[in-house]
Scaffold this active site. Structure first.
Site, mmCIF file in Angstrom:
data_model
loop_
_atom_site.group_PDB
_atom_site.id
_atom_site.type_symbol
_atom_site.label_atom_id
_atom_site.label_comp_id
_atom_site.label_asym_id
_atom_site.label_seq_id
_atom_site.Cartn_x
_atom_site.Cartn_y
_atom_site.Cartn_z
ATOM 1 N N HIS A 129 1.849 1.970 -17.015
ATOM 2 C CA HIS A 129 2.829 2.874 -16.410
ATOM 3 C C HIS A 129 4.172 2.686 -17.133
ATOM 4 O O HIS A 129 5.141 2.216 -16.555
ATOM 5 C CB HIS A 129 2.951 2.537 -14.914
ATOM 6 C CG HIS A 129 3.624 3.598 -14.106
ATOM 7 N ND1 HIS A 129 4.014 4.818 -14.620
ATOM 8 C CD2 HIS A 129 3.996 3.619 -12.787
ATOM 9 C CE1 HIS A 129 4.575 5.539 -13.662
ATOM 10 N NE2 HIS A 129 4.585 4.838 -12.551
ATOM 11 N N GLN A 132 7.699 3.903 -15.683
ATOM 12 C CA GLN A 132 8.242 3.072 -14.608
ATOM 13 C C GLN A 132 8.940 1.842 -15.183
ATOM 14 O O GLN A 132 9.989 1.414 -14.687
ATOM 15 C CB GLN A 132 7.106 2.645 -13.668
ATOM 16 C CG GLN A 132 7.572 1.762 -12.534
ATOM 17 C CD GLN A 132 8.465 2.489 -11.536
ATOM 18 O OE1 GLN A 132 8.127 3.578 -11.094
ATOM 19 N NE2 GLN A 132 9.600 1.918 -11.188
HETATM 20 N N1 NVA Z 1 -0.231 0.615 -9.057
HETATM 21 C C1 NVA Z 1 0.126 1.830 -8.366
HETATM 22 C C2 NVA Z 1 1.422 2.344 -8.891
HETATM 23 C C3 NVA Z 1 1.916 3.594 -8.212
HETATM 24 C C4 NVA Z 1 3.156 4.117 -8.811
HETATM 25 C C5 NVA Z 1 -0.983 2.838 -8.536
HETATM 26 O O1 NVA Z 1 -1.516 2.947 -9.647
HETATM 27 O O2 NVA Z 1 -1.326 3.507 -7.563
HETATM 28 N N1 CP Z 2 6.524 4.836 -8.982
HETATM 29 C C1 CP Z 2 5.860 5.987 -9.148
HETATM 30 O O1 CP Z 2 5.288 6.264 -10.201
HETATM 31 O O2 CP Z 2 5.906 6.827 -8.084
HETATM 32 P P1 CP Z 2 5.035 8.132 -7.871
HETATM 33 O O3 CP Z 2 3.613 7.705 -7.712
HETATM 34 O O4 CP Z 2 5.593 8.760 -6.625
HETATM 35 O O5 CP Z 2 5.195 9.032 -9.061
#
Ligand code: NVA
Ligand code: CP
Length: 301
Positions: A129, A132
């Site tokens: 990610h 983020q």
């Molecule tokens: N680890 C979480 C992050 C959400 C922003 C997911 O992948 O659902």
């Molecule tokens: N932190 C994040 O990616 O949030 P969302 O899942 O709301 O996009």
């Protein structure tokens, strides 16, 4: 830099350059200085998973840069009915100037980038990610002044968030401690990356990991895609929580970050969440500034 797929692909210099650009764009926004770097550009945004922050910050970011975002739910695309990624990539490249995708397997993003002739941005995969992490790094620098000598502690699931944070933090010279339960080991690519690095430690002991930490971070116990394991994970992660005891062990000036959405009384107590809400929502705001920097870097002429 042609795409943003994972932190492993970036050098320290590229990370710093993006953070500095984000700071500049944040300053311009705060001072009503127009910054229409993407006038006439269109970003396709494919979502195979839910999102609040990623969707809204990319959409708003594109508007603020003078461009146009296109929200594409995979349910509505032919991709949802089996059209190959490679064809989707080649078609969208003929219409749009960039593609952002949130999906499951990381290989999907890699394939999209291979077949796309426009920049591809990873808006979250099961593996990483990166968007983020740029917001997290911006927030750490805002609160701590620099990255030098800081200790970052992640408590919980070594998932997409932890994977990206470990790489970002170590590349910038921070120390990293990870507390995760037995049986939830590091992804092999991340294990390779940290191998032999004295700035990285992994333990099952939450308090040992939190000792003198400057930044304490967590994420949900069950990520999107882990729905079948929710009950099993509740048991495995029961002690992997940011709470008062953890914060008493961390440095007295430590900050708490959470990418959100948060599950109160699971990975973080309500008390600690609210105590550090000002930092956590600055972090959420920084998604916007970080994303705009990524968009400008990849898509501006
Ligand atoms: N680890 C979480 C992050 C959400 C922003 C997911 O992948 O659902
Ligand atoms: N932190 C994040 O990616 O949030 P969302 O899942 O709301 O996009």
């Amino acid at each position: 830099m042609n795409h943003l797929l994972k932190m492993l692909d970036l050098s320290k210099e590229e990370i710093i350059e993006l953070l500095n650009l984000a700071d500049q764009l944040k300053y311009e926004k705060a001072n009503n200085i127009p910054h229409p770097h993407l006038t006439g550009k269109t970003l396709a945004m494919i979502f195979e998973k839910s999102s609040t922050r990623t969707r809204v910050s990319f959409e708003v970011g594109m508007y603020q840069l003078g461009g146009h975002p296109l929200f594409l739910s995979s349910n509505d695309l032919q991709m949802g009915r089996g059209e190959p990624i490679q064809d989707t990539a080649r078609v969208l490249s003929r219409y749009c100037d960039g593609i952002m995708i949130r999906t499951f397997g990381h290989a999907i993003v890699e394939e999209l980038a291979e077949y796309s002739s426009v920049p591809v941005i990873n808006g979250l995969t099961d593996f990483s990610h990166p968007c983020q992490i740029f917001a997290d790094l911006l927030t750490i620098r805002e609160y701590k002044g620099s990255f030098e000598g800081l200790k970052v502690c992640f408590i919980g699931d070594p998932n997409n968030m932890a994977n990206s944070l470990i790489v970002g933090a170590l590349k910038l010279g921070m120390r990293f401690s990870l507390a995760s339960p037995e049986g939830y080991s590091l992804h092999p690519e991340i294990a390779d990356f940290v191998a032999g690095n004295p700035d990285f430690e992994q333990t099952t002991d939450v308090l040992e990991a939190a000792k003198a930490a400057d930044v304490v971070i967590t994420d949900v116990w069950a990520s999107m895609g882990d729905e079948a394991e929710v009950e099993e994970r509740k048991k495995a992660f029961a002690n992997y929580q940011i709470n008062r005891q953890v914060m008493d062990t961390a440095d007295e000036d430590a900050i708490v970050l959470h990418c959100l959405p948060a599950h109160r009384e699971e990975e973080i107590t309500t008390e600690i969440f609210e105590k550090y809400a000002h930092v956590i929502f600055d972090e959420a705001e920084n998604r916007l500034h970080a994303q705009k920097a990524i968009l400008v870097k990849l898509m501006a002429p």
